[in-house]
Design a protein around this motif. Structure first.
Motif, PDB file in Angstrom:
ATOM      1  N   SER A 133      19.772 -24.803  -8.870  1.00 48.56           N
ATOM      2  CA  SER A 133      18.872 -25.148  -7.774  1.00 48.56           C
ATOM      3  C   SER A 133      18.887 -26.654  -7.516  1.00 48.56           C
ATOM      4  O   SER A 133      19.199 -27.463  -8.390  1.00 48.56           O
ATOM      5  N   ASN A 138      14.173 -26.519  -3.850  1.00 49.56           N
ATOM      6  CA  ASN A 138      12.926 -26.258  -4.572  1.00 49.56           C
ATOM      7  C   ASN A 138      11.715 -26.845  -3.851  1.00 49.56           C
ATOM      8  O   ASN A 138      10.630 -26.263  -3.870  1.00 49.56           O
ATOM      9  N   ARG A 141      10.938 -24.480  -1.105  1.00 48.68           N
ATOM     10  CA  ARG A 141      10.500 -23.159  -1.546  1.00 48.68           C
ATOM     11  C   ARG A 141       9.199 -23.187  -2.339  1.00 48.68           C
ATOM     12  O   ARG A 141       8.325 -22.334  -2.160  1.00 48.68           O
ATOM     13  N   TYR A 142       9.083 -24.153  -3.262  1.00 43.79           N
ATOM     14  CA  TYR A 142       7.929 -24.179  -4.165  1.00 43.79           C
ATOM     15  C   TYR A 142       6.965 -25.337  -3.887  1.00 43.79           C
ATOM     16  O   TYR A 142       5.909 -25.420  -4.500  1.00 43.79           O
ATOM     17  N   GLY A 145      10.354 -30.243  -6.259  1.00 46.02           N
ATOM     18  CA  GLY A 145      11.514 -29.962  -7.097  1.00 46.02           C
ATOM     19  C   GLY A 145      11.839 -31.087  -8.042  1.00 46.02           C
ATOM     20  O   GLY A 145      12.886 -31.075  -8.691  1.00 46.02           O
ATOM     21  N   SER A 151       7.810 -27.140 -10.792  1.00 45.68           N
ATOM     22  CA  SER A 151       8.939 -26.350 -10.301  1.00 45.68           C
ATOM     23  C   SER A 151      10.204 -27.205 -10.214  1.00 45.68           C
ATOM     24  O   SER A 151      10.795 -27.347  -9.149  1.00 45.68           O
ATOM     25  N   ALA A 153      13.899 -28.680 -10.162  1.00 50.04           N
ATOM     26  CA  ALA A 153      15.204 -28.146  -9.793  1.00 50.04           C
ATOM     27  C   ALA A 153      16.202 -28.326 -10.932  1.00 50.04           C
ATOM     28  O   ALA A 153      16.151 -29.315 -11.675  1.00 50.04           O
ATOM     29  N   TYR A 227       7.643 -19.499  -9.247  1.00 47.60           N
ATOM     30  CA  TYR A 227       8.640 -20.142 -10.102  1.00 47.60           C
ATOM     31  C   TYR A 227       8.562 -19.471 -11.471  1.00 47.60           C
ATOM     32  O   TYR A 227       7.610 -19.677 -12.229  1.00 47.60           O
TER      33      TYR A 227
END
Length: 272
Positions: A133, A138, A141-142, A145, A151, A153, A227
């Motif tokens: 990732s 990230n 998405r979360y 990152g 979360s 990456a 995650y």
């Protein structure tokens, strides 16, 4: 225990001596409770969303275990002292005519040499196609990152691991991952197949002295909104590299040539 003063902080820190937590390295590795086939050299449990790194001697065997069933070990291998020779996932796939990792597969560099062999595999859920990732993905998405976030990456963590060995981001090629599978459909699309469950393991044998970098983070194709990443156990012990006469040495013409290339290179340098 109060830590507002230097003395209090010192006393608190010293009180932690000998404490073991769910995820941590054990030093020395010989204090690990599991019986191993050889002298232990590395024993660590890596928390989900964390990373680790180690230099392993040629012939060392490393067993990775998905303890709970949601680990995903994103792995990079670089030759110790010669980081320009490193894992090449494209050659690993195309030279062996197989996109899927598993027992008896070789992990190759772009020099046509073997970095490591997969000697055992009880999972069968791995990926050599997608890499790990990224910060951008990230964050989208979360929500974050970065390495210090909840979360992180995989590439951001691998960059931290690499820095501990004087390596820079340019030294990091695409990684492969163990314990979360991907399959290629007839139309070329990728299907995420997930984990084989808790307790599955993969064992690698180092065919050269290697710098090992690992990030334990969710696979980039994992569809779950949260995650999700659980502990990864690493145990390594002294063993021997693959020698002529081993079934792996002659299993395929391509593998045989890669082993010959490796032995020729190491012998010329007095390393084999």
């Amino acid at each position: 225990m109060a830590t507002a003063t230097t003395y209090g902080a010192r006393d608190h820190a010293r009180a932690q001596h000998g404490t073991r937590t769910e995820a941590m390295p054990v030093v020395p590795a010989g204090d690990w409770p599991a019986a191993l086939p050889g002298t232990p050299v590395w024993a660590e449990t890596v928390a989900g969303g964390n990373y680790t790194h180690r230099v392993l001697a040629r012939g060392t065997e490393l067993r990775l275990t998905d303890l709970v069933g949601d680990a995903c070990a994103h792995l990079l291998l670089l030759v110790d002292g010669r980081p320009w020779e490193r894992l090449n996932t494209a050659d690993t796939v195309k030279v062996q005519w197989n996109a899927y990792l598993g027992a008896d597969r070789l992990l190759l560099s772009d020099q046509g040499r073997v970095l490591a062999t997969v000697t055992a595999d009880t999972s069968g859920r791995h990926d050599a196609l997608c890499g790990t990732s990224s910060l951008l993905r990230n964050t989208a998405r979360y929500g974050d990152g970065t390495p210090q976030s909840d979360s992180p990456a995989g590439r951001e963590l691998l960059k931290l691991a690499a820095a501990k060995h004087g390596l820079r981001p340019r030294d990091l090629p695409p990684s492969l991952s163990f314990f979360q599978g991907v399959e290629v459909r007839e139309d070329g699309a990728l299907d995420f197949t997930g984990s084989a469950g808790p307790g599955t393991a993969v064992t690698l044998r180092a065919e050269q002295a290697l710098t090992v970098l690992i990030a334990n983070v969710p696979h980039p194709l994992d569809p779950r909104p949260a995650y999700t990443s659980t502990p990864l156990e690493l145990l390594a012990w002294r063993a021997r590299p693959t020698d002529p006469g081993d079934p792996l040495w002659d299993a395929t013409p391509e593998g045989h040539r890669a082993f010959l290339n490796t032995l020729d290179f190491l012998t010329a340098r007095g390393l084999a």
